[in-house]
Write a protein that holds these residues in place. Structure first.
Motif, short mmCIF file in Angstrom:
data_model
loop_
_atom_site.label_atom_id
_atom_site.label_comp_id
_atom_site.label_asym_id
_atom_site.label_seq_id
_atom_site.Cartn_x
_atom_site.Cartn_y
_atom_site.Cartn_z
N SER A 101 48.78 36.31 24.27
CA SER A 101 47.61 36.28 25.10
C SER A 101 48.01 37.39 26.27
O SER A 101 46.88 38.05 26.61
CB SER A 101 47.63 35.07 25.82
OG SER A 101 47.25 33.86 25.09
N LEU A 102 48.89 37.44 26.94
CA LEU A 102 49.39 38.57 27.71
C LEU A 102 49.24 39.86 27.15
O LEU A 102 48.66 40.95 27.85
CB LEU A 102 50.73 38.44 28.45
CG LEU A 102 51.25 39.69 29.48
CD1 LEU A 102 50.30 39.48 30.65
CD2 LEU A 102 52.59 39.06 29.88
N GLY A 105 45.57 40.90 26.43
CA GLY A 105 44.96 41.24 27.85
C GLY A 105 45.27 42.63 28.36
O GLY A 105 44.48 43.56 28.55
N TRP A 109 43.21 46.15 28.76
CA TRP A 109 43.25 46.53 30.27
C TRP A 109 43.47 48.16 30.17
O TRP A 109 42.84 49.09 30.34
CB TRP A 109 44.46 45.87 31.03
CG TRP A 109 44.33 46.41 32.56
CD1 TRP A 109 43.65 47.34 33.17
CD2 TRP A 109 45.29 45.70 33.76
NE1 TRP A 109 44.04 47.42 34.57
CE2 TRP A 109 45.01 46.42 34.61
CE3 TRP A 109 46.19 44.82 33.48
CZ2 TRP A 109 45.68 46.22 36.00
CZ3 TRP A 109 46.93 44.42 34.58
CH2 TRP A 109 46.82 45.14 35.75
N HIS A 127 39.12 41.50 35.43
CA HIS A 127 39.38 40.30 34.90
C HIS A 127 40.81 40.26 34.19
O HIS A 127 41.27 39.36 34.09
CB HIS A 127 38.27 40.23 33.86
CG HIS A 127 38.54 39.14 32.88
ND1 HIS A 127 38.29 37.78 33.06
CD2 HIS A 127 38.99 39.07 31.40
CE1 HIS A 127 38.45 36.99 32.05
NE2 HIS A 127 38.96 37.74 30.99
N GLU A 128 41.41 41.55 33.35
CA GLU A 128 42.32 41.51 32.67
C GLU A 128 43.44 41.63 33.84
O GLU A 128 44.52 41.21 33.57
CB GLU A 128 42.52 42.81 31.75
CG GLU A 128 41.26 42.65 30.95
CD GLU A 128 41.72 41.35 29.94
OE1 GLU A 128 42.60 40.56 29.80
OE2 GLU A 128 40.69 41.17 29.31
N ARG A 130 43.59 40.24 36.55
CA ARG A 130 43.73 38.60 37.25
C ARG A 130 44.40 37.87 36.09
O ARG A 130 45.26 36.91 36.28
CB ARG A 130 42.51 38.29 37.43
CG ARG A 130 41.91 38.88 38.90
CD ARG A 130 40.81 37.96 39.20
NE ARG A 130 40.34 38.57 40.57
CZ ARG A 130 39.32 38.22 41.41
NH1 ARG A 130 39.01 36.89 41.15
NH2 ARG A 130 38.78 38.77 42.51
N ARG A 131 44.05 38.05 34.89
CA ARG A 131 44.85 37.29 33.71
C ARG A 131 45.98 37.63 33.71
O ARG A 131 47.20 36.78 33.66
CB ARG A 131 44.04 37.51 32.28
CG ARG A 131 44.51 37.08 31.25
CD ARG A 131 43.81 36.81 29.90
NE ARG A 131 43.39 38.19 29.36
CZ ARG A 131 43.19 38.09 28.18
NH1 ARG A 131 43.26 36.86 27.41
NH2 ARG A 131 42.50 39.21 27.64
N ARG A 134 48.03 35.91 36.44
CA ARG A 134 48.37 34.73 36.24
C ARG A 134 49.22 34.27 35.25
O ARG A 134 50.00 33.49 35.36
CB ARG A 134 47.08 33.98 35.71
CG ARG A 134 45.51 33.70 36.76
CD ARG A 134 44.40 32.92 36.36
NE ARG A 134 44.18 33.37 35.15
CZ ARG A 134 43.29 34.05 35.12
NH1 ARG A 134 42.47 34.79 36.04
NH2 ARG A 134 42.47 34.56 33.64
N LEU A 135 49.30 35.05 34.08
CA LEU A 135 50.05 34.85 32.99
C LEU A 135 51.36 35.17 33.17
O LEU A 135 52.49 34.51 32.81
CB LEU A 135 49.65 35.53 31.67
CG LEU A 135 48.69 34.99 30.98
CD1 LEU A 135 48.00 35.73 29.67
CD2 LEU A 135 48.74 33.69 30.20
#
Length: 201
Positions: A101-102, A105, A109, A127-128, A130-131, A134-135
């Motif tokens: 997932s990371l 993303g 980016w 968006h990426e 911030r993702r 978080r990750l």
């Protein structure tokens, strides 16, 4: 065998790490591919234009990093990267999916910030960003898992290929807020398999 890569692709790097770990350097010719350009000759080899892309000795063609890594791992009949059975296997798969997932993303980016001026999307970039933020915070806790501390596995390979994109992405600044993850990345980044497959600087 012929493995088509770009030296900056983290997905191709995953395949190159497994190739090295399985001592396949003498059997696999690594060929730089020109992607994301109009009318690249590479599109005659792989119409999707993605890397990594493997042409096997028997002519079979494989695309997608996880598939190629698994193929390399099983060539000698002694796979070392298959998840264990039972609950440990589910945990290994869970960690690999979290790392993927990371990686997915940060790859979006990178592609977005590399677009020509005026074509990139600030919304996608934010968006990426911030993702990833978080990750990496999730990984600050997950990195203590015994599976992330033991022998090299696909979750570790996927995660280090994602984290090291910080060299290519302005604003991907995770180290200060994630000291345990940073320490892990430095330790695994010093391993021979990882060092030998880094893109030239």
């Amino acid at each position: 065998m012929k493995l088509y890569v770009t030296l900056t692709s983290p997905f191709a790097r995953m395949a190159r790490i497994v190739m090295h770990e399985k001592s396949l350097e003498d059997r696999v010719e690594v060929i730089p591919a020109q992607t994301r350009t109009m009318d690249s000759p590479y599109y005659e080899i792989n119409p999707s234009g993605r890397v990594p892309y493997l042409i096997c000795d028997d002519g079979m063609r494989l695309e997608e990093s996880q598939f190629i890594c698994r193929y390399f791992d099983h060539l000698d009949g002694e796979p070392q990267f298959d998840p264990p059975s039972g609950a440990e296997g589910w945990e290994a798969r869970r960690l690999e999916a979290l790392a993927r997932s990371l990686l997915d993303g940060v790859s979006v980016w990178v592609r977005e910030i590399k677009r020509p001026q005026g074509e990139s999307s600030p919304t996608i970039i934010e968006h990426e960003r911030r993702r990833a933020e978080r990750l990496t915070r999730v990984w600050e806790d997950e990195i203590a898992s015994p599976m992330m501390q033991g022998p090299l596995n696909m979750a570790q390979i996927t995660l280090i290929c994602a984290l090291e994109q910080d060299r290519r992405i302005p604003g991907f600044e995770w180290r200060a807020s994630c000291p345990a993850l940073s320490e892990w990345a430095d330790a695994i980044g010093a391993r021979d398999a990882v060092v030998r497959t880094q893109a030239p600087t």
